[in-house]
Design an enzyme around this catalytic site. Structure first.
Site, PDB file in Angstrom:
ATOM      1  N   GLY A   1       0.776  -1.234   0.000  1.00  0.00           N
ATOM      2  CA  GLY A   1       0.000   0.000   0.000  1.00  0.00           C
ATOM      3  C   GLY A   1       0.807   1.282   0.000  1.00  0.00           C
ATOM      4  N   SER A   2       2.029   1.265  -0.561  1.00  0.00           N
ATOM      5  CA  SER A   2       2.794   2.519  -0.536  1.00  0.00           C
ATOM      6  C   SER A   2       2.203   3.549  -1.505  1.00  0.00           C
ATOM      7  CB  SER A   2       4.281   2.275  -0.817  1.00  0.00           C
ATOM      8  OG  SER A   2       4.499   1.959  -2.163  1.00  0.00           O
ATOM      9  N   ASN A   3       1.666   3.108  -2.629  1.00  0.00           N
ATOM     10  CA  ASN A   3       0.990   4.076  -3.518  1.00  0.00           C
ATOM     11  C   ASN A   3      -0.288   4.598  -2.873  1.00  0.00           C
ATOM     12  OD1 ASN A   3       2.324   4.553  -6.255  1.00  0.00           O
ATOM     13  ND2 ASN A   3       2.566   2.339  -5.987  1.00  0.00           N
TER      14      ASN A   3
ATOM     15  N   ARG B   1     -16.091 -15.234  -9.800  1.00  0.00           N
ATOM     16  CA  ARG B   1     -15.424 -13.929  -9.844  1.00  0.00           C
ATOM     17  C   ARG B   1     -16.449 -12.810 -10.008  1.00  0.00           C
ATOM     18  NH1 ARG B   1     -10.839 -12.343 -14.200  1.00  0.00           N
ATOM     19  NH2 ARG B   1     -12.591 -12.206 -15.620  1.00  0.00           N
TER      20      ARG B   1
ATOM     21  N   ILE C   1      -6.591  -9.794 -11.863  1.00  0.00           N
ATOM     22  CA  ILE C   1      -7.133  -9.314 -13.134  1.00  0.00           C
ATOM     23  C   ILE C   1      -8.642  -9.168 -12.972  1.00  0.00           C
ATOM     24  CG2 ILE C   1      -7.515  -9.954 -15.545  1.00  0.00           C
ATOM     25  CD1 ILE C   1      -4.717 -11.202 -15.502  1.00  0.00           C
TER      26      ILE C   1
ATOM     27  N   HIS D   1       1.094   1.307 -12.991  1.00  0.00           N
ATOM     28  CA  HIS D   1       1.807   0.117 -13.461  1.00  0.00           C
ATOM     29  C   HIS D   1       3.301   0.427 -13.526  1.00  0.00           C
ATOM     30  CE1 HIS D   1       2.352  -3.719 -15.412  1.00  0.00           C
ATOM     31  NE2 HIS D   1       3.149  -3.115 -16.286  1.00  0.00           N
TER      32      HIS D   1
HETATM   33  C1  GAR Z   1       3.646  -0.982  -7.298  1.00  0.00           C
HETATM   34  O1  GAR Z   1       4.964  -0.960  -7.774  1.00  0.00           O
HETATM   35  C2  GAR Z   1       2.658  -0.970  -8.446  1.00  0.00           C
HETATM   36  O2  GAR Z   1       3.088  -0.202  -9.538  1.00  0.00           O
HETATM   37  C3  GAR Z   1       2.616  -2.427  -8.797  1.00  0.00           C
HETATM   38  O3  GAR Z   1       2.632  -3.107  -7.577  1.00  0.00           O
HETATM   39  C4  GAR Z   1       3.342  -2.323  -6.622  1.00  0.00           C
HETATM   40  C5  GAR Z   1       2.463  -2.151  -5.410  1.00  0.00           C
HETATM   41  O4  GAR Z   1       3.160  -1.515  -4.388  1.00  0.00           O
HETATM   42  N1  GAR Z   1       1.447  -2.742  -9.557  1.00  0.00           N
HETATM   43  C6  GAR Z   1       1.397  -3.674 -10.481  1.00  0.00           C
HETATM   44  O5  GAR Z   1       2.336  -4.379 -10.785  1.00  0.00           O
HETATM   45  C7  GAR Z   1       0.048  -3.799 -11.168  1.00  0.00           C
HETATM   46  N2  GAR Z   1       0.121  -4.677 -12.272  1.00  0.00           N
HETATM   47  P1  GAR Z   1       2.407  -0.733  -3.252  1.00  0.00           P
HETATM   48  O6  GAR Z   1       1.387  -1.726  -2.652  1.00  0.00           O
HETATM   49  O7  GAR Z   1       3.454  -0.380  -2.271  1.00  0.00           O
HETATM   50  O8  GAR Z   1       1.713   0.453  -3.867  1.00  0.00           O
END
Ligand code: GAR
Length: 195
Positions: free
Chosen positions: A14-16, A67, A94, A111
């Protein structure tokens, strides 16, 4: 200001999500984060969101007969929060066509590659294996094709000698945290649209 209501879907760290929550604390930010939904109960991001006083929900797809039913309950949960927009932030499932179409133009994703390069998984590893000299990240609208929707913002980083997937991913992540709040700002202020 009429702030747009945003729900975030996560699967892990969850950093984003945290970057979006932090940006939305600014009084002039045009969106507020009103709920965080995870498909994994153990996702560390859920506890971070709860500690911020944000509504959280955890839904395991395996508990649903299909799903479609899982995704219907995700939509019901997001609608119970009255969200205008949905941000995927490391949501590692997905999504089916009905769910994606329901949120068309209102759902965006981050992404870790310069799309259309490296759709799918293991993007940093694949960029290194190709000998790429530039890599990066993309915020894009979500459409039924995996990682195929129109881009909103991209950021580039150099690939450096000696990079590993971990060092490269850390460099890209800094940019993810910068462009995701910017892209949501563009969406929430009507400066970008999918159609
Ligand atoms: C991030 O790097 C995001 O871009 C990637 O997963 C990570 C999640 O990190 N997403 C994908 O690969 C989607 N296909 P986070 O939980 O720390 O945000």
């Amino acid at each position: 200001m009429n702030r747009k209501r945003v729900g975030i879907l996560i699967s892990g760290r969850g950093s984003n999500m945290s970057a979006l929550i932090a940006a939305a604390k600014a009084p002039d930010y045009p969106a507020e984060i009103v709920g965080v939904l995870s498909n994994r109960a153990a996702a560390p991001g859920l506890a971070i969101a709860a500690a911020e006083g944000i509504a959280t929900a955890s839904l395991a797809q395996s508990k649903f007969p299909s799903r479609d039913m899982f995704e219907d309950v995700m939509t019901q949960t997001l609608e119970s929060w009255d969200v205008d927009f949905v941000c995927l932030a490391g949501f590692m499932r997905i999504l089916g066509e009905d769910f994606v179409n329901h949120w068309a133009g209102r759902m965006i994703n981050i992404h870790p590659s310069l799309l259309p390069l490296y759709k799918g998984l293991d993007t940093h590893q694949r960029a290194l294996a190709d000998g790429a000299t530039v890599h990066g990240c993309t915020v894009h609208f979500v459409t039924p094709g995996l990682d195929e929707g129109a881009p909103i913002l991209q950021a580039q980083v150099p690939v450096l000698a000696g990079d590993t997937p971990d060092t490269l991913s850390a460099r890209v992540l800094v940019e993810e945290h910068r462009i995701y709040p910017e892209a949501l700002r563009l969406l929430a202020t009507g400066k970008v649209g999918a159609l």
